[in-house]
Design an enzyme around this catalytic site. Sequence first.
Site, PDB file in Angstrom:
ATOM      1  N   HIS A  14      32.304  32.043  63.050  1.00  0.00           N
ATOM      2  CA  HIS A  14      31.891  31.744  64.426  1.00  0.00           C
ATOM      3  C   HIS A  14      32.350  32.904  65.307  1.00  0.00           C
ATOM      4  O   HIS A  14      33.493  33.353  65.217  1.00  0.00           O
ATOM      5  CB  HIS A  14      32.529  30.436  64.889  1.00  0.00           C
ATOM      6  CG  HIS A  14      32.384  30.215  66.353  1.00  0.00           C
ATOM      7  ND1 HIS A  14      31.175  30.372  67.001  1.00  0.00           N
ATOM      8  CD2 HIS A  14      33.288  29.882  67.309  1.00  0.00           C
ATOM      9  CE1 HIS A  14      31.333  30.143  68.287  1.00  0.00           C
ATOM     10  NE2 HIS A  14      32.620  29.845  68.499  1.00  0.00           N
TER      11      HIS A  14
ATOM     12  N   CYS B 105      31.260  24.428  68.541  1.00  0.00           N
ATOM     13  CA  CYS B 105      30.950  25.676  67.839  1.00  0.00           C
ATOM     14  C   CYS B 105      30.878  25.497  66.331  1.00  0.00           C
ATOM     15  O   CYS B 105      30.406  26.378  65.617  1.00  0.00           O
ATOM     16  CB  CYS B 105      31.966  26.748  68.202  1.00  0.00           C
ATOM     17  SG  CYS B 105      31.914  27.126  69.953  1.00  0.00           S
TER      18      CYS B 105
ATOM     19  N   ASN C 283      29.676  34.504  72.769  1.00  0.00           N
ATOM     20  CA  ASN C 283      29.899  33.271  72.022  1.00  0.00           C
ATOM     21  C   ASN C 283      28.722  32.336  72.292  1.00  0.00           C
ATOM     22  O   ASN C 283      28.575  31.816  73.390  1.00  0.00           O
ATOM     23  CB  ASN C 283      31.226  32.636  72.473  1.00  0.00           C
ATOM     24  CG  ASN C 283      31.517  31.310  71.775  1.00  0.00           C
ATOM     25  OD1 ASN C 283      30.646  30.742  71.117  1.00  0.00           O
ATOM     26  ND2 ASN C 283      32.728  30.808  71.950  1.00  0.00           N
TER      27      ASN C 283
HETATM   28  N1  ACO Z   1      38.713  39.425  83.508  1.00  0.00           N
HETATM   29  C1  ACO Z   1      39.919  39.895  83.833  1.00  0.00           C
HETATM   30  N2  ACO Z   1      41.047  39.180  83.678  1.00  0.00           N
HETATM   31  C2  ACO Z   1      40.923  37.940  83.140  1.00  0.00           C
HETATM   32  C3  ACO Z   1      39.686  37.397  82.787  1.00  0.00           C
HETATM   33  C4  ACO Z   1      38.539  38.206  82.978  1.00  0.00           C
HETATM   34  N3  ACO Z   1      37.316  37.775  82.645  1.00  0.00           N
HETATM   35  N4  ACO Z   1      39.880  36.153  82.292  1.00  0.00           N
HETATM   36  C5  ACO Z   1      41.200  35.917  82.328  1.00  0.00           C
HETATM   37  N5  ACO Z   1      41.834  36.986  82.860  1.00  0.00           N
HETATM   38  C6  ACO Z   1      43.264  37.174  83.099  1.00  0.00           C
HETATM   39  C7  ACO Z   1      44.007  35.865  83.259  1.00  0.00           C
HETATM   40  O1  ACO Z   1      43.933  35.408  84.592  1.00  0.00           O
HETATM   41  C8  ACO Z   1      45.393  36.282  82.868  1.00  0.00           C
HETATM   42  O2  ACO Z   1      45.998  36.941  83.979  1.00  0.00           O
HETATM   43  P1  ACO Z   1      47.570  36.730  84.309  1.00  0.00           P
HETATM   44  O3  ACO Z   1      48.300  37.250  83.100  1.00  0.00           O
HETATM   45  O4  ACO Z   1      47.749  37.546  85.536  1.00  0.00           O
HETATM   46  O5  ACO Z   1      47.736  35.261  84.500  1.00  0.00           O
HETATM   47  C9  ACO Z   1      45.177  37.319  81.776  1.00  0.00           C
HETATM   48  O6  ACO Z   1      43.831  37.781  81.959  1.00  0.00           O
HETATM   49  C10 ACO Z   1      45.348  36.793  80.383  1.00  0.00           C
HETATM   50  O7  ACO Z   1      44.665  35.540  80.268  1.00  0.00           O
HETATM   51  P2  ACO Z   1      44.574  34.763  78.919  1.00  0.00           P
HETATM   52  O8  ACO Z   1      43.790  33.501  79.125  1.00  0.00           O
HETATM   53  O9  ACO Z   1      45.943  34.646  78.332  1.00  0.00           O
HETATM   54  O10 ACO Z   1      43.702  35.790  78.064  1.00  0.00           O
HETATM   55  P3  ACO Z   1      43.468  35.822  76.518  1.00  0.00           P
HETATM   56  O11 ACO Z   1      43.915  37.102  75.968  1.00  0.00           O
HETATM   57  O12 ACO Z   1      43.909  34.561  75.826  1.00  0.00           O
HETATM   58  O13 ACO Z   1      41.856  35.852  76.423  1.00  0.00           O
HETATM   59  C11 ACO Z   1      40.078  34.309  75.901  1.00  0.00           C
HETATM   60  C12 ACO Z   1      41.114  34.756  76.938  1.00  0.00           C
HETATM   61  C13 ACO Z   1      39.114  35.443  75.693  1.00  0.00           C
HETATM   62  C14 ACO Z   1      39.353  33.088  76.449  1.00  0.00           C
HETATM   63  C15 ACO Z   1      40.792  33.964  74.565  1.00  0.00           C
HETATM   64  O14 ACO Z   1      41.875  33.113  74.825  1.00  0.00           O
HETATM   65  C16 ACO Z   1      39.889  33.288  73.561  1.00  0.00           C
HETATM   66  O15 ACO Z   1      38.966  33.880  73.027  1.00  0.00           O
HETATM   67  N6  ACO Z   1      40.191  32.013  73.219  1.00  0.00           N
HETATM   68  C17 ACO Z   1      39.478  31.303  72.133  1.00  0.00           C
HETATM   69  C18 ACO Z   1      38.229  30.688  72.628  1.00  0.00           C
HETATM   70  C19 ACO Z   1      37.647  29.824  71.555  1.00  0.00           C
HETATM   71  O16 ACO Z   1      37.732  30.088  70.377  1.00  0.00           O
HETATM   72  N7  ACO Z   1      37.068  28.657  71.970  1.00  0.00           N
HETATM   73  C20 ACO Z   1      36.578  27.671  71.028  1.00  0.00           C
HETATM   74  C21 ACO Z   1      35.217  27.939  70.590  1.00  0.00           C
HETATM   75  S1  ACO Z   1      34.056  27.770  71.880  1.00  0.00           S
HETATM   76  C22 ACO Z   1      33.237  26.237  71.609  1.00  0.00           C
HETATM   77  O17 ACO Z   1      33.674  25.387  70.895  1.00  0.00           O
HETATM   78  C23 ACO Z   1      31.936  25.976  72.353  1.00  0.00           C
END
Ligand code: ACO
Length: 324
Positions: A251, A111, A281
Site C-alpha cells: 500500500h 487502505c 495515497n
Molecule cells: N507541510 C509542512 N509541515 C507539515 C505538514 C505539511 N504538509 N504536515 C505536518 N507538518 C508539520 C507538523 O505540523 C509538525 O510540525 P511541529 O513539529 O512544528 O509540530 C511536523 O510537520 C511533523 O509532523 P508529523 O505529523 O510528526 O509528521 P510525520 O513525519 O509523521 O509525517 C505523515 C506525517 C506523512 C502523515 C506520516 O505520519 C504518515 O505517513 N503516517 C502514516 C499514514 C498512514 O499510513 N495512514 C493509514 C493509511 S491511509 C487509509 O487507511 C485510507
Amino acid sequence: MKAKITATGAYLPEKILTNFDLEKMVDTSDEWIRQRTGIELRHIAENQPTSELAANAAEDILANSSISASDIDLLLVATVTPDQPLPATAIFVQEEIGAYNAFTFDVNAACSGFMYALSIANAYIVSGMVKNAMVIGAETMSKIIDWSDRSTCVIFGDGAAGVLLEPTEEDEGVLSVVLHSDGRYSDLMRVPAPGSRIPCSKKVIDDRDIYVKMKGNETFKLALRNIVSVSKEALDLAKMDFSDVNWMVSHQANRRIIDGVAKRVNLGEGKAIVTIDRHGNTAAASIPLALDWAVKTGKIKKGDIVLLNSFGASLTWSAAVVRW
Ligand code: ACO
C-alpha cells in the site's frame, strides 16, 4: 484449485495536482512533502464519481483479458469513498460496464480494502462458487479531504485499478492471504460524519467533521511493525521467506514506510514497487495501481513471487503471496 490473477487494469483522472500547487493552498512546501512522504503529484477526479473511475479501470482489465463484461461472475469494489450510501458503488460499475450476469458488492477495509476483496474473490474461486471475479480498488479521496488541513491534504490522491481472478489447477496464483483488524485503534483515522452515529446536520459541516481526521505519526509506527509481521505470516503459510520474494507491492501510504519495511526484511535493492511519487495515497486503489504499473512495465513476469501487503484505517492490515 487456486485463483490466478489473469489481467490487471487501471484508470487515473486527468487533473494533476503537484506539490507546488499545494504550496499555494496550505502552509506546506514541495521539499517537506517529498522528504516526509515521497509524493510529487497526485491525480484529482473533478466531477467524476468513484464508480466512473472504477468502470474505466474495469474496461482496461477487460481489454487485457480474454473475457467480456457479460462473463463476469463476481464484481467487487473496495472503496471508502462510495458514490453514495445506498446502493453500493459496485452496482453503478456493473451498470456502466454491462456486467449483468455478475453479483456485486462493496468492501470497506480502508487502505486494505483491495486486499480484503482479493481474499473474498480468492475464497469464492477456490470453493468453486464462481468461475471468475473482478476486484477493483477505487477512490476519490479528494472528496473527503479537508483541503485546509495540511497534515492530510498533501497525502491523498484519486484513482482506480484492479485485477481479474480465474481458477487454475497449477501451483500458481494466490498462494496465501492473511488479514487482520483491530477496532481498539478506531480513532487513528476516521471520517466522523455523516452516519448513524452522527447524522447529517449543518453542525457537522461547520465543524468539518465530514472530512478525514488522521493521527499520522501513531499510524506510521504501527504500519511499519504490522506490515513486517503480517508479511512474514503470509510467507510462512506459503512456506517461503523474504529471500524468495521477487517483488513487494505495498500500500502506497508513505515512501518512508515502504523503504522501512524493505530495509527491515532485507528485501534487496529495487524489489519494492514504488508509485506513491506520482499517485499519492489512493487508499484501496493504491495496491492494484502499483501492481498494474509493475505488470505493464514488464517488471513482474510469469513465475515471479509477488508479496502484496497493506495497512489502513483503523486498523486493518494484510498480506498475500502470489506466484505470477
Ligand atoms: N507541510 C509542512 N509541515 C507539515 C505538514 C505539511 N504538509 N504536515 C505536518 N507538518 C508539520 C507538523 O505540523 C509538525 O510540525 P511541529 O513539529 O512544528 O509540530 C511536523 O510537520 C511533523 O509532523 P508529523 O505529523 O510528526 O509528521 P510525520 O513525519 O509523521 O509525517 C505523515 C506525517 C506523512 C502523515 C506520516 O505520519 C504518515 O505517513 N503516517 C502514516 C499514514 C498512514 O499510513 N495512514 C493509514 C493509511 S491511509 C487509509 O487507511 C485510507
